[in-house]
Design a protein around this motif. Structure first.
Motif, PDB file in Angstrom:
ATOM      1  N   UNK A   8       0.832  -1.210   0.000  1.00 59.46           N
ATOM      2  CA  UNK A   8       0.000   0.000   0.000  1.00 59.46           C
ATOM      3  C   UNK A   8       0.867   1.260   0.000  1.00 59.46           C
ATOM      4  N   UNK A   9       1.946   1.243   0.760  1.00 57.09           N
ATOM      5  CA  UNK A   9       2.860   2.391   0.809  1.00 57.09           C
ATOM      6  C   UNK A   9       3.523   2.585  -0.556  1.00 57.09           C
ATOM      7  N   UNK A  10       3.970   1.497  -1.146  1.00 57.53           N
ATOM      8  CA  UNK A  10       4.650   1.584  -2.440  1.00 57.53           C
ATOM      9  C   UNK A  10       3.725   2.171  -3.506  1.00 57.53           C
ATOM     10  N   UNK A  11       2.504   1.684  -3.584  1.00 59.28           N
ATOM     11  CA  UNK A  11       1.566   2.185  -4.586  1.00 59.28           C
ATOM     12  C   UNK A  11       1.184   3.644  -4.313  1.00 59.28           C
ATOM     13  N   UNK A  12       0.942   3.978  -3.052  1.00 61.35           N
ATOM     14  CA  UNK A  12       0.514   5.333  -2.687  1.00 61.35           C
ATOM     15  C   UNK A  12       1.588   6.374  -2.962  1.00 61.35           C
ATOM     16  N   UNK A  13       2.835   5.962  -2.960  1.00 54.01           N
ATOM     17  CA  UNK A  13       3.930   6.909  -3.181  1.00 54.01           C
ATOM     18  C   UNK A  13       4.440   6.915  -4.626  1.00 54.01           C
ATOM     19  N   UNK A  14       3.744   6.234  -5.532  1.00 55.92           N
ATOM     20  CA  UNK A  14       4.099   6.282  -6.951  1.00 55.92           C
ATOM     21  C   UNK A  14       4.861   5.094  -7.478  1.00 55.92           C
ATOM     22  N   UNK A  15       4.951   4.033  -6.693  1.00 57.93           N
ATOM     23  CA  UNK A  15       5.706   2.854  -7.106  1.00 57.93           C
ATOM     24  C   UNK A  15       5.071   2.085  -8.245  1.00 57.93           C
ATOM     25  N   UNK A  16       5.922   1.549  -9.108  1.00 57.46           N
ATOM     26  CA  UNK A  16       5.509   0.675 -10.206  1.00 57.46           C
ATOM     27  C   UNK A  16       6.268  -0.634 -10.049  1.00 57.46           C
ATOM     28  N   UNK A  17       5.540  -1.714  -9.962  1.00 57.37           N
ATOM     29  CA  UNK A  17       6.113  -3.037  -9.728  1.00 57.37           C
ATOM     30  C   UNK A  17       6.880  -3.554 -10.948  1.00 57.37           C
ATOM     31  N   UNK A  18       8.052  -4.140 -10.682  1.00 57.02           N
ATOM     32  CA  UNK A  18       8.883  -4.696 -11.748  1.00 57.02           C
ATOM     33  C   UNK A  18       9.160  -6.167 -11.457  1.00 57.02           C
ATOM     34  N   UNK A  19       8.924  -7.011 -12.446  1.00 54.41           N
ATOM     35  CA  UNK A  19       9.243  -8.444 -12.374  1.00 54.41           C
ATOM     36  C   UNK A  19      10.678  -8.602 -12.853  1.00 54.41           C
ATOM     37  N   UNK A  20      11.586  -8.967 -11.946  1.00 51.88           N
ATOM     38  CA  UNK A  20      13.007  -9.038 -12.304  1.00 51.88           C
ATOM     39  C   UNK A  20      13.477 -10.438 -12.682  1.00 51.88           C
ATOM     40  N   UNK A  21      12.663 -11.450 -12.439  1.00 52.47           N
ATOM     41  CA  UNK A  21      13.134 -12.820 -12.634  1.00 52.47           C
ATOM     42  C   UNK A  21      13.002 -13.315 -14.068  1.00 52.47           C
ATOM     43  N   UNK A  22      12.318 -12.544 -14.915  1.00 53.89           N
ATOM     44  CA  UNK A  22      12.172 -12.972 -16.311  1.00 53.89           C
ATOM     45  C   UNK A  22      12.064 -11.749 -17.213  1.00 53.89           C
ATOM     46  N   UNK A  23      12.250 -11.955 -18.492  1.00 61.25           N
ATOM     47  CA  UNK A  23      12.147 -10.866 -19.455  1.00 61.25           C
ATOM     48  C   UNK A  23      10.681 -10.469 -19.614  1.00 61.25           C
ATOM     49  N   UNK A  24      10.411  -9.176 -19.448  1.00 67.08           N
ATOM     50  CA  UNK A  24       9.023  -8.712 -19.544  1.00 67.08           C
ATOM     51  C   UNK A  24       8.852  -7.590 -20.559  1.00 67.08           C
ATOM     52  N   UNK A  25       9.890  -7.280 -21.316  1.00 65.75           N
ATOM     53  CA  UNK A  25       9.845  -6.183 -22.290  1.00 65.75           C
ATOM     54  C   UNK A  25       9.494  -4.863 -21.605  1.00 65.75           C
ATOM     55  N   UNK A  26      10.045  -4.680 -20.402  1.00 64.88           N
ATOM     56  CA  UNK A  26       9.759  -3.510 -19.594  1.00 64.88           C
ATOM     57  C   UNK A  26      10.170  -2.216 -20.289  1.00 64.88           C
ATOM     58  N   UNK A  27      11.311  -2.208 -20.948  1.00 64.11           N
ATOM     59  CA  UNK A  27      11.775  -1.002 -21.635  1.00 64.11           C
ATOM     60  C   UNK A  27      10.760  -0.565 -22.684  1.00 64.11           C
ATOM     61  N   UNK A  83      27.592  -3.528  -7.714  1.00 64.05           N
ATOM     62  CA  UNK A  83      27.422  -4.114  -9.042  1.00 64.05           C
ATOM     63  C   UNK A  83      28.627  -3.771  -9.916  1.00 64.05           C
ATOM     64  N   UNK A  84      28.855  -4.599 -10.906  1.00 65.12           N
ATOM     65  CA  UNK A  84      29.948  -4.370 -11.845  1.00 65.12           C
ATOM     66  C   UNK A  84      29.478  -3.655 -13.107  1.00 65.12           C
ATOM     67  N   UNK A  85      28.150  -3.562 -13.275  1.00 65.79           N
ATOM     68  CA  UNK A  85      27.586  -2.868 -14.439  1.00 65.79           C
ATOM     69  C   UNK A  85      26.180  -2.398 -14.092  1.00 65.79           C
ATOM     70  N   UNK A  86      25.912  -1.121 -14.376  1.00 65.51           N
ATOM     71  CA  UNK A  86      24.562  -0.605 -14.189  1.00 65.51           C
ATOM     72  C   UNK A  86      23.607  -1.253 -15.180  1.00 65.51           C
ATOM     73  N   UNK A  87      22.359  -1.353 -14.797  1.00 65.19           N
ATOM     74  CA  UNK A  87      21.305  -1.748 -15.729  1.00 65.19           C
ATOM     75  C   UNK A  87      21.171  -0.621 -16.747  1.00 65.19           C
ATOM     76  N   UNK A  88      20.937  -0.951 -17.988  1.00 66.24           N
ATOM     77  CA  UNK A  88      20.876   0.089 -19.022  1.00 66.24           C
ATOM     78  C   UNK A  88      19.460   0.412 -19.467  1.00 66.24           C
ATOM     79  N   UNK A  89      18.469  -0.139 -18.785  1.00 70.19           N
ATOM     80  CA  UNK A  89      17.079   0.137 -19.159  1.00 70.19           C
ATOM     81  C   UNK A  89      16.767   1.622 -19.202  1.00 70.19           C
ATOM     82  N   UNK A  90      17.222   2.373 -18.205  1.00 69.67           N
ATOM     83  CA  UNK A  90      16.937   3.813 -18.173  1.00 69.67           C
ATOM     84  C   UNK A  90      17.486   4.496 -19.419  1.00 69.67           C
ATOM     85  N   UNK A  91      18.660   4.031 -19.876  1.00 69.03           N
ATOM     86  CA  UNK A  91      19.323   4.612 -21.035  1.00 69.03           C
ATOM     87  C   UNK A  91      18.500   4.372 -22.298  1.00 69.03           C
ATOM     88  N   UNK A  92      18.042   3.131 -22.465  1.00 67.91           N
ATOM     89  CA  UNK A  92      17.248   2.784 -23.639  1.00 67.91           C
ATOM     90  C   UNK A  92      15.881   3.461 -23.607  1.00 67.91           C
TER      91      UNK A  92
END
Length: 192
Positions: free
Chosen positions: A71-90, A116-125
């Motif tokens: 409830x806190x996450x949703x109320x503050x603007x959170x968007x759920x991300x599934x990290x365990x599989x490819x979801x075409x999030x970008x 981490x040794x490398x940032x995720x590049x989703x934000x970049x794409x």
């Protein structure tokens, strides 16, 4: 909203101050959330957003959207991300930017609080694909200052873009410094 006021109150109580904010005229942008080495980053980031009048949405792992935090996450603007599989999030987020009039989306580019040794590049794409600027959000624990840094337009030149971001974060101090790796800011491999 009471939650945001509480985050803002805590932010000030702990001696933090705000610096740069995203201009109100900027309706669409990606905001990098870095360094990200502690759960406290969430509290201080939302406190800073509230105190600067910056309305944000943000990405977080889906496990955080369960009871009791959901409830806190949703109320503050959170968007759920599934990290365990490819979801075409970008692709989904690019469409979201194209189909909305206002979206300031904060993304923890490190993807975790661990080193981490490398940032995720989703934000970049996303920024390139949606044609939106990137704001370099930061928390500097040493100086107790937080802000939304400068606007950066991603050029598609991966080395140049990474260098600009690395240069900005080189003097920002994480809560747990050994977990923040400046060398991880590189886009030399394709990936999302």
């Amino acid at each position: 909203m009471l939650l945001f006021r509480l985050f803002g109150w805590w932010f000030k109580l702990k001696g933090w101050r705000t610096a740069e904010s995203i201009p109100p005229s900027v309706k669409k942008c990606v905001v990098i959330a870095a360094p990200h080495t502690s759960n406290w980053d969430f509290v201080y980031s939302l406190g800073c957003a509230y105190l600067t009048g910056t309305r944000l949405r943000y990405l977080a792992k889906k496990e955080l959207f369960r009871f009791p935090l959901g409830a806190v996450m949703r109320a503050t603007g959170g968007m759920s991300v599934e990290r365990s599989r490819s979801t075409k999030l970008v692709d989904y987020i690019i469409q979201l930017f194209r189909n909305t009039d206002e979206l300031r989306l904060m993304i923890p580019a490190e993807g975790t609080r661990k080193r981490v040794e490398r940032w995720k590049t989703g934000f970049y794409h996303v920024a390139l694909g949606a044609g939106v600027p990137v704001y370099l959000g930061y928390l500097d624990y040493k100086n107790k200052v937080a802000g939304f840094g400068k606007e950066v337009i991603m050029t598609g030149d991966r080395e140049k873009d990474a260098a600009v971001i690395r240069d900005f974060y080189k003097d920002k101090h994480a809560k747990i410094p050994e977990l923040f790796n400046l060398d991880a800011i590189r886009f030399d491999e394709v990936g999302k």
